[in-house]
Design a protein around this motif. Structure first.
Motif, PDB file in Angstrom:
ATOM      1  N   ILE A 158       1.119  -0.670  -0.233  1.00 24.70           N
ATOM      2  CA  ILE A 158      -0.155   0.064   0.098  1.00 24.70           C
ATOM      3  C   ILE A 158       0.774   1.542   0.323  1.00 24.70           C
ATOM      4  O   ILE A 158       1.636   1.120   1.056  1.00 24.70           O
ATOM      5  N   VAL A 159       0.797   1.974  -0.732  1.00 21.64           N
ATOM      6  CA  VAL A 159       2.118   2.771  -1.282  1.00 21.64           C
ATOM      7  C   VAL A 159       1.414   4.306  -0.619  1.00 21.64           C
ATOM      8  O   VAL A 159       2.133   5.136   0.422  1.00 21.64           O
ATOM      9  N   ASP A 160       0.040   4.542  -0.443  1.00 18.29           N
ATOM     10  CA  ASP A 160      -1.181   5.694   0.128  1.00 18.29           C
ATOM     11  C   ASP A 160      -2.208   5.175   0.014  1.00 18.29           C
ATOM     12  O   ASP A 160      -2.464   4.576  -0.717  1.00 18.29           O
ATOM     13  N   ASN A 161      -3.149   6.894   0.202  1.00 19.87           N
ATOM     14  CA  ASN A 161      -5.006   6.123   0.379  1.00 19.87           C
ATOM     15  C   ASN A 161      -4.929   5.937  -0.865  1.00 19.87           C
ATOM     16  O   ASN A 161      -4.529   6.731  -1.857  1.00 19.87           O
ATOM     17  N   ASN A 162      -5.829   5.143  -2.368  1.00 19.19           N
ATOM     18  CA  ASN A 162      -6.069   4.826  -3.043  1.00 19.19           C
ATOM     19  C   ASN A 162      -4.453   4.951  -4.226  1.00 19.19           C
ATOM     20  O   ASN A 162      -4.996   5.079  -5.412  1.00 19.19           O
ATOM     21  N   GLN A 163      -3.536   4.432  -3.420  1.00 19.63           N
ATOM     22  CA  GLN A 163      -2.696   4.081  -4.472  1.00 19.63           C
ATOM     23  C   GLN A 163      -2.019   2.244  -3.584  1.00 19.63           C
ATOM     24  O   GLN A 163      -1.650   2.592  -2.696  1.00 19.63           O
ATOM     25  N   CYS A 164      -1.723   1.893  -5.062  1.00 20.48           N
ATOM     26  CA  CYS A 164      -0.923   0.468  -4.358  1.00 20.48           C
ATOM     27  C   CYS A 164       0.035  -0.314  -5.425  1.00 20.48           C
ATOM     28  O   CYS A 164      -0.286   0.503  -6.161  1.00 20.48           O
ATOM     29  N   ILE A 165       0.568  -1.201  -4.648  1.00 25.02           N
ATOM     30  CA  ILE A 165       1.618  -1.966  -5.925  1.00 25.02           C
ATOM     31  C   ILE A 165       0.989  -3.324  -5.908  1.00 25.02           C
ATOM     32  O   ILE A 165       0.236  -3.975  -4.785  1.00 25.02           O
ATOM     33  N   VAL A 166       0.816  -4.040  -6.907  1.00 22.97           N
ATOM     34  CA  VAL A 166      -0.305  -5.056  -7.764  1.00 22.97           C
ATOM     35  C   VAL A 166       1.005  -6.200  -8.387  1.00 22.97           C
ATOM     36  O   VAL A 166       1.402  -5.845  -9.195  1.00 22.97           O
ATOM     37  N   GLU A 167       0.604  -6.862  -7.909  1.00 21.00           N
ATOM     38  CA  GLU A 167       0.662  -8.739  -8.568  1.00 21.00           C
ATOM     39  C   GLU A 167       0.405  -9.175  -9.017  1.00 21.00           C
ATOM     40  O   GLU A 167      -0.574  -9.393  -8.146  1.00 21.00           O
ATOM     41  N   VAL A 168       0.509  -9.083 -10.697  1.00 20.41           N
ATOM     42  CA  VAL A 168      -0.347 -10.182 -11.439  1.00 20.41           C
ATOM     43  C   VAL A 168      -0.663 -10.629 -11.327  1.00 20.41           C
ATOM     44  O   VAL A 168       0.341 -12.013 -11.171  1.00 20.41           O
ATOM     45  N   THR A 169      -1.768 -11.864 -10.797  1.00 18.51           N
ATOM     46  CA  THR A 169      -2.319 -13.061 -10.968  1.00 18.51           C
ATOM     47  C   THR A 169      -2.776 -13.411 -11.869  1.00 18.51           C
ATOM     48  O   THR A 169      -2.566 -15.054 -12.619  1.00 18.51           O
ATOM     49  N   VAL A 170      -3.330 -13.774 -12.667  1.00 17.77           N
ATOM     50  CA  VAL A 170      -4.432 -13.431 -13.843  1.00 17.77           C
ATOM     51  C   VAL A 170      -4.147 -12.862 -14.861  1.00 17.77           C
ATOM     52  O   VAL A 170      -4.856 -11.370 -14.486  1.00 17.77           O
ATOM     53  N   GLY A 171      -3.021 -12.877 -16.019  1.00 20.18           N
ATOM     54  CA  GLY A 171      -2.557 -11.679 -16.787  1.00 20.18           C
ATOM     55  C   GLY A 171      -3.722 -11.242 -17.707  1.00 20.18           C
ATOM     56  O   GLY A 171      -4.097 -11.527 -18.181  1.00 20.18           O
ATOM     57  N   ASP A 172      -3.649 -10.140 -18.604  1.00 19.00           N
ATOM     58  CA  ASP A 172      -3.522 -10.479 -19.821  1.00 19.00           C
ATOM     59  C   ASP A 172      -2.294  -9.714 -21.203  1.00 19.00           C
ATOM     60  O   ASP A 172      -1.513  -9.804 -20.494  1.00 19.00           O
ATOM     61  N   GLN A 173      -2.734  -9.035 -22.229  1.00 18.41           N
ATOM     62  CA  GLN A 173      -2.154  -8.178 -22.891  1.00 18.41           C
ATOM     63  C   GLN A 173      -0.973  -7.127 -22.210  1.00 18.41           C
ATOM     64  O   GLN A 173       0.319  -7.700 -23.093  1.00 18.41           O
ATOM     65  N   ASN A 174      -1.246  -6.634 -21.897  1.00 15.24           N
ATOM     66  CA  ASN A 174      -0.588  -6.041 -21.274  1.00 15.24           C
ATOM     67  C   ASN A 174       0.016  -5.770 -19.982  1.00 15.24           C
ATOM     68  O   ASN A 174       1.312  -5.653 -19.330  1.00 15.24           O
ATOM     69  N   PHE A 175      -1.152  -6.890 -18.930  1.00 18.39           N
ATOM     70  CA  PHE A 175       0.215  -7.264 -17.374  1.00 18.39           C
ATOM     71  C   PHE A 175      -0.033  -9.246 -17.324  1.00 18.39           C
ATOM     72  O   PHE A 175      -1.111  -9.408 -17.647  1.00 18.39           O
ATOM     73  N   PRO A 176       1.431  -9.615 -17.814  1.00 18.27           N
ATOM     74  CA  PRO A 176       1.344 -10.491 -17.860  1.00 18.27           C
ATOM     75  C   PRO A 176       1.992 -11.306 -16.606  1.00 18.27           C
ATOM     76  O   PRO A 176       2.276 -10.236 -15.804  1.00 18.27           O
TER      77      PRO A 176
END
Length: 156
Positions: free
Chosen positions: A76-94
């Protein structure tokens, strides 16, 4: 046959035969009118078909292409900001890539959820690729909503 003989022979033709053989002026006008009306109708049809095709292409290009990926909150970076590790991806987010997410609200079962995210929450993100930025191997995305998949993960 000489010209004199021809004129003499024409003088003996029955005037009724000449009248019957002459083209009908009304009939000619009708054929001309039908020809021009048909041409105008074809032109209008072609114009409106071209206009419709152009509008469809224009509207399709304005529609955003929505993509969806799922991930787990790893920081969690700040209110309404976070870092996410992609578990089910798509063409832009493997799968396995991390993304920096800026969002406005959290939604759970189509309702706005007032709690903040915590590390370990699984979220689904639907986004328009226009809101996607890639800088120095990092992916940034700004969206309106993130969908929380499991409300029970809010409580530790």
């Amino acid at each position: 046959m000489t010209n004199t003989n021809l004129l003499h022979a024409m003088g003996r033709i029955d005037p009724k035969l000449i009248t019957d053989a002459a083209p009908d002026v009304e009939q000619t006008r009708k054929k001309t009118w039908i020809k021009w009306a048909s041409l105008a109708a074809c032109f209008c049809l072609a114009f409106f078909c071209a206009l419709t095709i152009n509008n469809n292409i224009h509207h399709k290009s304005e529609k955003p292409l929505v993509s969806i990926f799922e991930g787990e909150v790893i920081a969690i970076v700040d209110n309404n900001q976070c870092i996410v590790e992609v578990t089910v991806g798509d063409q832009n987010f493997p799968e396995g890539v991390t993304a920096y997410i800026v969002y406005e609200k959290i939604v759970y079962n189509s309702e706005i959820y007032s709690e903040d995210l915590i590390v370990g929450n699984t979220i689904v993100i639907a986004y328009d690729s226009a809101h996607l930025k890639k800088e120095n191997e990092q992916i940034f995305i700004t969206i309106e909503n993130i969908e929380l998949t499991d409300k029970s993960k809010f409580t530790e």
